[in-house]
Design a protein around this motif. Sequence first.
Motif, PDB file in Angstrom:
ATOM      1  N   PRO A 286      60.797  48.944  36.008  1.00 27.00           N
ATOM      2  CA  PRO A 286      60.484  47.949  34.981  1.00 27.00           C
ATOM      3  C   PRO A 286      59.028  48.090  34.526  1.00 27.00           C
ATOM      4  O   PRO A 286      58.137  48.393  35.323  1.00 27.00           O
ATOM      5  N   ALA A 287      58.813  47.888  33.251  1.00 22.25           N
ATOM      6  CA  ALA A 287      57.464  47.956  32.698  1.00 22.25           C
ATOM      7  C   ALA A 287      57.386  47.055  31.478  1.00 22.25           C
ATOM      8  O   ALA A 287      58.404  46.722  30.860  1.00 22.25           O
ATOM      9  N   THR A 288      56.176  46.658  31.133  1.00 18.89           N
ATOM     10  CA  THR A 288      55.928  45.837  29.956  1.00 18.89           C
ATOM     11  C   THR A 288      54.786  46.443  29.157  1.00 18.89           C
ATOM     12  O   THR A 288      53.778  46.869  29.724  1.00 18.89           O
ATOM     13  N   ILE A 289      54.958  46.486  27.853  1.00 19.98           N
ATOM     14  CA  ILE A 289      53.902  46.920  26.937  1.00 19.98           C
ATOM     15  C   ILE A 289      53.609  45.756  26.005  1.00 19.98           C
ATOM     16  O   ILE A 289      54.486  45.308  25.255  1.00 19.98           O
ATOM     17  N   LEU A 290      52.397  45.247  26.056  1.00 17.12           N
ATOM     18  CA  LEU A 290      51.948  44.179  25.165  1.00 17.12           C
ATOM     19  C   LEU A 290      50.944  44.747  24.185  1.00 17.12           C
ATOM     20  O   LEU A 290      49.974  45.397  24.582  1.00 17.12           O
ATOM     21  N   THR A 291      51.163  44.496  22.909  1.00 15.00           N
ATOM     22  CA  THR A 291      50.202  44.909  21.897  1.00 15.00           C
ATOM     23  C   THR A 291      50.179  43.875  20.782  1.00 15.00           C
ATOM     24  O   THR A 291      50.934  42.901  20.810  1.00 15.00           O
ATOM     25  N   ALA A 292      49.313  44.092  19.815  1.00 10.93           N
ATOM     26  CA  ALA A 292      49.194  43.190  18.671  1.00 10.93           C
ATOM     27  C   ALA A 292      49.468  43.966  17.390  1.00 10.93           C
ATOM     28  O   ALA A 292      49.008  45.107  17.232  1.00 10.93           O
ATOM     29  N   ALA A 293      50.193  43.340  16.489  1.00 11.53           N
ATOM     30  CA  ALA A 293      50.498  43.989  15.214  1.00 11.53           C
ATOM     31  C   ALA A 293      49.236  44.255  14.411  1.00 11.53           C
ATOM     32  O   ALA A 293      49.213  45.145  13.559  1.00 11.53           O
ATOM     33  N   ASP A 294      48.173  43.479  14.670  1.00 12.62           N
ATOM     34  CA  ASP A 294      46.932  43.645  13.914  1.00 12.62           C
ATOM     35  C   ASP A 294      45.868  44.437  14.673  1.00 12.62           C
ATOM     36  O   ASP A 294      44.692  44.409  14.302  1.00 12.62           O
ATOM     37  N   ASP A 295      46.258  45.164  15.730  1.00  9.83           N
ATOM     38  CA  ASP A 295      45.306  45.970  16.491  1.00  9.83           C
ATOM     39  C   ASP A 295      44.618  46.957  15.535  1.00  9.83           C
ATOM     40  O   ASP A 295      45.279  47.784  14.921  1.00  9.83           O
ATOM     41  N   PRO A 296      43.287  46.885  15.403  1.00  5.97           N
ATOM     42  CA  PRO A 296      42.603  47.778  14.465  1.00  5.97           C
ATOM     43  C   PRO A 296      42.328  49.171  15.034  1.00  5.97           C
ATOM     44  O   PRO A 296      41.796  50.028  14.321  1.00  5.97           O
ATOM     45  N   VAL A 297      42.670  49.410  16.296  1.00  7.87           N
ATOM     46  CA  VAL A 297      42.391  50.692  16.937  1.00  7.87           C
ATOM     47  C   VAL A 297      43.662  51.504  17.147  1.00  7.87           C
ATOM     48  O   VAL A 297      43.693  52.710  16.865  1.00  7.87           O
ATOM     49  N   ILE A 298      44.718  50.883  17.660  1.00  7.10           N
ATOM     50  CA  ILE A 298      45.983  51.578  17.946  1.00  7.10           C
ATOM     51  C   ILE A 298      47.020  51.154  16.904  1.00  7.10           C
ATOM     52  O   ILE A 298      47.399  49.983  16.840  1.00  7.10           O
ATOM     53  N   PRO A 299      47.521  52.070  16.075  1.00  5.47           N
ATOM     54  CA  PRO A 299      48.469  51.699  15.014  1.00  5.47           C
ATOM     55  C   PRO A 299      49.760  51.114  15.578  1.00  5.47           C
ATOM     56  O   PRO A 299      50.374  51.680  16.492  1.00  5.47           O
ATOM     57  N   VAL A 300      50.191  49.971  15.041  1.00  6.64           N
ATOM     58  CA  VAL A 300      51.404  49.330  15.540  1.00  6.64           C
ATOM     59  C   VAL A 300      52.638  50.189  15.269  1.00  6.64           C
ATOM     60  O   VAL A 300      53.644  50.092  15.981  1.00  6.64           O
ATOM     61  N   ALA A 301      52.577  51.044  14.261  1.00 10.07           N
ATOM     62  CA  ALA A 301      53.710  51.936  13.971  1.00 10.07           C
ATOM     63  C   ALA A 301      54.025  52.833  15.155  1.00 10.07           C
ATOM     64  O   ALA A 301      55.184  53.194  15.383  1.00 10.07           O
ATOM     65  N   ASP A 302      53.006  53.194  15.942  1.00  4.90           N
ATOM     66  CA  ASP A 302      53.244  54.023  17.128  1.00  4.90           C
ATOM     67  C   ASP A 302      54.161  53.316  18.118  1.00  4.90           C
ATOM     68  O   ASP A 302      54.997  53.948  18.773  1.00  4.90           O
ATOM     69  N   PHE A 303      53.985  52.000  18.251  1.00  2.72           N
ATOM     70  CA  PHE A 303      54.800  51.229  19.194  1.00  2.72           C
ATOM     71  C   PHE A 303      56.229  51.076  18.678  1.00  2.72           C
ATOM     72  O   PHE A 303      57.187  51.179  19.446  1.00  2.72           O
TER      73      PHE A 303
END
Length: 354
Positions: A286-303
């Motif tokens: 099991p794993a969890t990935i938390l990110t933000a759609a407005d992250d200015p460093v890592i593109p949300v499209a990658d997720f």
Amino acid sequence: MATTEGALEGIAADAPGARAALPRGVDFAPPRWLANPHLQSILASSALRRLALRRAQRELDLRSEAHVLDCGAGVRLQGFLARQRVRERAHGLVVLLHGWEGSARSSYVVGTGARLLDDGFDVFRLNFRDHGDTHHLNRELFHSCRIDEVVGAVRAVRDAFAASPVAVAGFSLGGNFALRVALRAADSVRYALAVCPVVSPAAGLFGLEEGFWIYQRYFLLKWRESLRRKRALFPEVDWFSAQDLASDLRGLTRALVLRHTDFASLEAYLDGYSIAGDRLRALAMPATILTAADDPVIPVADFRALQLPPQVELDIAEHGGHCGFLLDATLRSFTSDYIARRMQSHLAHDPPSA
């Protein structure tokens, strides 16, 4: 794959009762004045946030012991072990991994570590090679494809200090490492959590170049200072030319690759630590990935393009910036509770409190 984005629901947890108690990205709702992604990202690593966490840092320092780990192949990495004091036996041990040019004293590591201790977890805060005050421990330079030594460190922590389940959690580049450790060390780790991990390094580098100038400047200043420290400790090594050190982020990274790695090109190196596409499909735990759609460093499209197995939870919040998720003027982070509750769900026998 369990996905949470906006109004979509679906939480991967061990039991139905645990799902209702777990916070989700959609629950993060900062006040309007704090919603700007650049403000979130910059404040998260600012002196103001360090000031807000000074008591937590002081208490964490008092409760921590420094250890230098044998990570195999002659590599030594430093970390800090803190034991919980609220239970007869710890729920588990959580290894925390900082981001690039951060350290075991980074604000997000300190805040998370303090919360986990209060909740009954032992905590090991690892410094990557050449991070923190560890430049003297290894002659060769840090780079992001040095995953074997981090796997070795996690196994060394398990063998030496863990009488209970082990989990790993990381932020930014540390999140990328956490997920790659989980891929390679299923025998040592029960659960992994990544906050705003680097997914496609090539896309991330491009984003830094084309985005708000302050991020590239921030990383270049810290990296150049790190390289100066390395040069002072090992003056006999021809580390970089003056032209290399004057380069932008892409140019200096290319010089690192061609001078100090076995990769034939910058592109091959960046691909070497990518977790994009289907590279996490083989993740067995099991794993969890938390990110933000407005992250200015890592593109949300990658997720959104990730191909993940069913037991991996992808949670995309609307706001949060890059490793920010700051709740209010106190600069408390939503991620401390988010991580602690999920660790309790996956490692502890007691159910997480609502």
